[in-house]
Design an enzyme around this catalytic site. Structure first.
Site: not given
Ligand code: GLA
Length: 480
Positions: A120, A180
């Site tokens: 990430d 997302d």
């Protein structure tokens, strides 16, 4: 292909969740359709950071037997273990990150038997803003993983920042291209940024967390061809089975993710899976688009934003009104995938000429392919019946499930890899023939609102037979 806990469980992770899910992946036949990676996302670490030796440690109440035992359990079942960290001082959920600890963390991952790392980009300490700065930050982990000697796939999760699609393939196997996903088909939300149509955020400064299926498709459209074998655009984990979309919306979401060659990570709780969701994600004819050996994404040849402009009458959750797309791409055996997406508020008749479908081989109808007749195969035609799916889900044991899957003669890619099934013309991978488009003609289909029609066009030779497993490029040349 695999499963990731984030979309349905967030931080609620545990040994039991991973092992019980992995059992289910196997007994439902999903492993044997290719869903192999079980990915533990954020929040696996102990709360108070690294141990006294500077090592990351799992939270003992969640993982009482450690992570090596998880990977052992997964490997014993023929599955692979994916894990998560961030190229920042912290992960997105504020656990210790791997920035400037890449070597020791890569060694930990390798020692735990990890097969894939989702990496990430939260809390990056300002090391962002140009492609080179981001590239170097992620390359450090890529090099550290290589140095362990263990084969660990690397998935970058930097949401499209710093043009990751232009450099990700040099150091990683896949890269997220958007903020997302959330469980909505077209609903826009200010929490999803980086709109390619909005010039105020060309550098994608706020990728966000509420990105609809339609948003992600519009974002990937201009860079779909950057996916190459070994390095893929990642459209984010699947929402199929989560409850926020209709059956047709989930079918469209799944088929497009497959045809765009996104990694396919199930994001629902597969231990409590609706039969409808199971019968979407287990469709081998759609999965064969994802796993086609040619390894190139479909691209969009048409976007129409005027299909239905009656915005006054459209409820809020149906914004994105009026939009239809045609996506198409070449497949290894010479077939052509074509997807008609109707994201408009009404059912529509859609069409696309062979000239447009084969634009990549020559614009304006100059592609030789346009001069042939094509059989049209509907790839959803043999979706598993809902009562069969229900019976499999309700079966008490793995043996019973296996027996039901065998009775259905369901596809098993462990026994017959997709490349072999496609080469041999296995009918389970080709849907059903529903029509023919004659040379120079137009493919037409009626498409429900918020749905996609997914076709495989198969060339018909002069003697009327469809070609099986033969390259169109060779075939076309032979006949001209
Ligand atoms: C980011 C990622 C998500 C998920 C969470 C975990 O938002 O994009 O996919 O991994 O972090 O905190």
């Amino acid at each position: 292909m695999g499963w990731n806990n984030w979309n349905s469980f967030g931080c609620d992770v545990s040994e039991n969740l991973l092992l019980s899910t992995s059992e289910q992946l196997v007994s439902l036949g999903l492993r044997d359709l290719g869903y192999q990676y079980v990915v533990l996302d954020d929040c696996w670490q102990q709360e108070n950071g690294r141990d006294q030796n500077g090592k990351l440690q799992p939270e003992p109440s969640k993982f009482p037997n450690g992570l090596k035992s998880i990977s052992g359990g997964l490997h014993d079942r023929g599955l692979k273990f994916g894990m998560y960290s961030s190229a920042g001082e912290m992960t997105c959920a504020r656990y210790a990150g791997s920035l400037d600890h890449e070597i020791e963390d890569a060694e930990s991952f390798a020692s735990w038997g990890v097969d894939m790392l989702k990496y990430d980009s939260c809390y990056h300490m300002g090391r962002i803003g140009t492609p080179l700065i981001s590239f170097n930050r992620f390359k450090t982990m890529s090099d550290a993983l290589q140095a362990t000697g263990r084969n660990i796939l690397l998935n970058l999760c930097s949401w499209g920042e710093d043009f990751v699609h232009t450099w990700g393939m040099s150091i990683a196997n896949s890269w997220r291209i958007s903020g997302d996903i959330y469980d909505a088909f077209t609903r826009p939300d200010d929490l999803c940024g980086c709109d390619p149509n909005v010039l105020s955020d060309p550098y994608c400064i706020a990728p966000g967390t509420h990105c609809s299926v339609l948003f992600i498709l519009n974002r990937v459209a201009a860079i779909a061809d950057r996916s190459i074998p070994g390095g893929w655009n990642d459209l984010d984990m699947l929402e199929v089975g989560q409850g926020g979309m209709t059956d047709e919306e989930y079918k469209a979401h799944f088929a497009l993710w497959a045809a765009l060659k996104s990694p396919l990570f199930l994001g629902n709780d597969i231990r409590a899976m609706p039969a409808a969701a199971y019968s979407i994600v287990n469709n081998p004819a759609i999965l064969a688009l994802s796993q086609d050996p040619h390894g190139r994404s479909v691209t969009r040849v048409r976007r129409d934003t005027n299909a239905n402009k009656d915005t006054d009458t459209i409820p809020l959750d149906e914004w994105g009104v009026g939009e239809t797309h045609v996506w198409t791409g070449h497949l290894q055996n010479g077939d052509q995938a074509v997807i008609f997406l109707n994201a408009a508020g009404d059912d529509l008749n859609m069409s696309c000429s062979l000239a447009e479908i084969f634009t990549a081989f020559g614009p304006g109808g100059s592609a030789p392919h346009v001069r042939f007749d094509w059989a049209v195969h509907d790839l959803w035609a043999h979706r598993m019946d809902i009562d069969v799916a229900e019976a499999i889900l309700a079966a008490g044991t793995a043996e019973e499930r296996g027996a039901l899957l065998r009775k259905e003669n369901w596809y098993n890619a462990t026994e017959t890899p997709y490349a072999d099934g496609l080469r041999d013309g296995d009918p389970r991978l080709f849907g059903e023939k529903v029509g023919v488009v004659e040379a120079g003609g137009v493919l037409r289909a009626s498409v429900q609102r918020h749905a996609a029609k997914v076709f495989r066009l198969r060339r018909i030779a002069k003697d009327g037979q469809e070609f099986k497993g033969k390259s169109i490029d060779r075939g076309v040349k032979d006949e001209l």
